[in-house]
Scaffold this motif. Sequence first.
Motif, PDB file in Angstrom:
ATOM      1  N   SER A 225      42.325  43.896  45.433  1.00 45.53           N
ATOM      2  CA  SER A 225      42.693  43.529  46.725  1.00 45.53           C
ATOM      3  C   SER A 225      42.292  44.660  47.130  1.00 45.53           C
ATOM      4  CB  SER A 225      44.105  43.332  47.389  1.00 45.53           C
ATOM      5  OG  SER A 225      45.076  44.552  46.649  1.00 45.53           O
TER       6      SER A 225
ATOM      7  N   THR B 267      30.952  38.165  43.895  1.00 47.22           N
ATOM      8  CA  THR B 267      31.946  37.749  44.138  1.00 47.22           C
ATOM      9  C   THR B 267      33.036  37.139  43.162  1.00 47.22           C
ATOM     10  OG1 THR B 267      31.175  35.009  44.748  1.00 47.22           O
ATOM     11  CG2 THR B 267      31.239  36.682  46.552  1.00 47.22           C
TER      12      THR B 267
ATOM     13  N   ASN C 110      37.162  35.302  41.942  1.00 48.93           N
ATOM     14  CA  ASN C 110      38.419  36.329  42.294  1.00 48.93           C
ATOM     15  C   ASN C 110      39.035  36.340  40.993  1.00 48.93           C
ATOM     16  OD1 ASN C 110      37.296  32.975  43.358  1.00 48.93           O
ATOM     17  ND2 ASN C 110      37.242  31.023  41.899  1.00 48.93           N
TER      18      ASN C 110
ATOM     19  N   GLU D  79      42.289  35.208  40.569  1.00 42.86           N
ATOM     20  CA  GLU D  79      43.092  35.414  38.491  1.00 42.86           C
ATOM     21  C   GLU D  79      41.675  34.943  37.885  1.00 42.86           C
ATOM     22  OE1 GLU D  79      46.169  35.745  38.930  1.00 42.86           O
ATOM     23  OE2 GLU D  79      46.381  36.303  41.067  1.00 42.86           O
ATOM     24  N   ASP D  80      40.348  34.981  38.255  1.00 39.75           N
ATOM     25  CA  ASP D  80      39.758  34.713  37.256  1.00 39.75           C
ATOM     26  C   ASP D  80      39.232  35.752  36.007  1.00 39.75           C
ATOM     27  OD1 ASP D  80      38.000  32.987  35.928  1.00 39.75           O
ATOM     28  OD2 ASP D  80      36.735  32.830  37.291  1.00 39.75           O
TER      29      ASP D  80
ATOM     30  N   HIS E 135      32.141  35.503  40.112  1.00 37.64           N
ATOM     31  CA  HIS E 135      32.205  34.081  39.934  1.00 37.64           C
ATOM     32  C   HIS E 135      31.472  33.153  41.437  1.00 37.64           C
ATOM     33  CE1 HIS E 135      34.811  30.240  39.601  1.00 37.64           C
ATOM     34  NE2 HIS E 135      33.761  29.791  41.264  1.00 37.64           N
TER      35      HIS E 135
ATOM     36  N   GLY F 210      30.603  31.358  44.729  1.00 33.96           N
ATOM     37  CA  GLY F 210      31.452  31.230  45.894  1.00 33.96           C
ATOM     38  C   GLY F 210      33.250  31.938  45.738  1.00 33.96           C
ATOM     39  N   GLY F 211      32.859  32.429  45.162  1.00 32.54           N
ATOM     40  CA  GLY F 211      34.386  33.653  44.419  1.00 32.54           C
ATOM     41  C   GLY F 211      35.066  33.796  46.094  1.00 32.54           C
ATOM     42  N   GLU F 212      36.364  34.278  46.095  1.00 34.44           N
ATOM     43  CA  GLU F 212      37.253  35.012  47.714  1.00 34.44           C
ATOM     44  C   GLU F 212      36.730  35.992  48.187  1.00 34.44           C
ATOM     45  OE1 GLU F 212      41.098  34.586  46.848  1.00 34.44           O
ATOM     46  OE2 GLU F 212      40.857  32.189  46.013  1.00 34.44           O
ATOM     47  N   ARG F 213      36.166  36.685  47.354  1.00 37.97           N
ATOM     48  CA  ARG F 213      36.257  38.173  47.342  1.00 37.97           C
ATOM     49  C   ARG F 213      34.665  39.211  46.860  1.00 37.97           C
ATOM     50  NH1 ARG F 213      37.069  43.391  48.331  1.00 37.97           N
ATOM     51  NH2 ARG F 213      38.482  44.772  48.235  1.00 37.97           N
TER      52      ARG F 213
ATOM     53  N   GLU G  89      26.738  23.115  48.303  1.00 32.67           N
ATOM     54  CA  GLU G  89      28.304  23.110  47.598  1.00 32.67           C
ATOM     55  C   GLU G  89      28.360  22.584  46.499  1.00 32.67           C
ATOM     56  OE1 GLU G  89      31.463  24.821  47.130  1.00 32.67           O
ATOM     57  OE2 GLU G  89      30.673  25.640  48.938  1.00 32.67           O
TER      58      GLU G  89
END
Length: 174
Positions: free
Chosen positions: A21, A42, A44, A46-47, A55, A57-60, A172
């Motif tokens: 974060s 990017t 995730n 938790e990955d 990853h 298309g990851g979140e961050r 996607e």
Amino acid sequence: TVRKYQPDALIFGPSFPESVSCIDLRWIGNEAGHGVDPHYPTVNPEDEKNYFRGHLGGERFIISEVDTSVRPGWFYHKAYDKQVKDTDKLIDLWFNSIGVSSTMLLNFPPDKRGLVFETDAKNAIDAHKIIEKVLSKNFAQNASVKAISVRDGFTAENVINGNYEDVYVPEEGV
């Protein structure tokens, strides 16, 4: 505190997912000077198993950092003066780090004079000149591109339109 007093500083974070974060850079997983392929900028949170690779298309967005030294080890030793990475190796490292969407930390340990050793500097300067020359020609100019999968607004033509902010993105899951 860092964000308050040095808002443009990049924070390197080796632990995951605890630090995801607040970090801006992540380690690629080796000190060999090359990234992994495929590589995604990017992640995730938790990955953990895909931390080095990223990853799709990851979140961050957390760009990876590739690191190596211009000579064996991270410190200057006279015994290594003839083992400095040559121009071809430095070019290869550049394309296999920055070329796979990573940042590159290339260590130049100062010698006993507090200076970068002459061979280290010369090889890096020569590599830079060659890379600059190679990249000065747009090999895709006048090319045509097509893709079997396109996400709205992110067409394949974006990769050759001259606008470096435009990107190609497949649908996607493709």
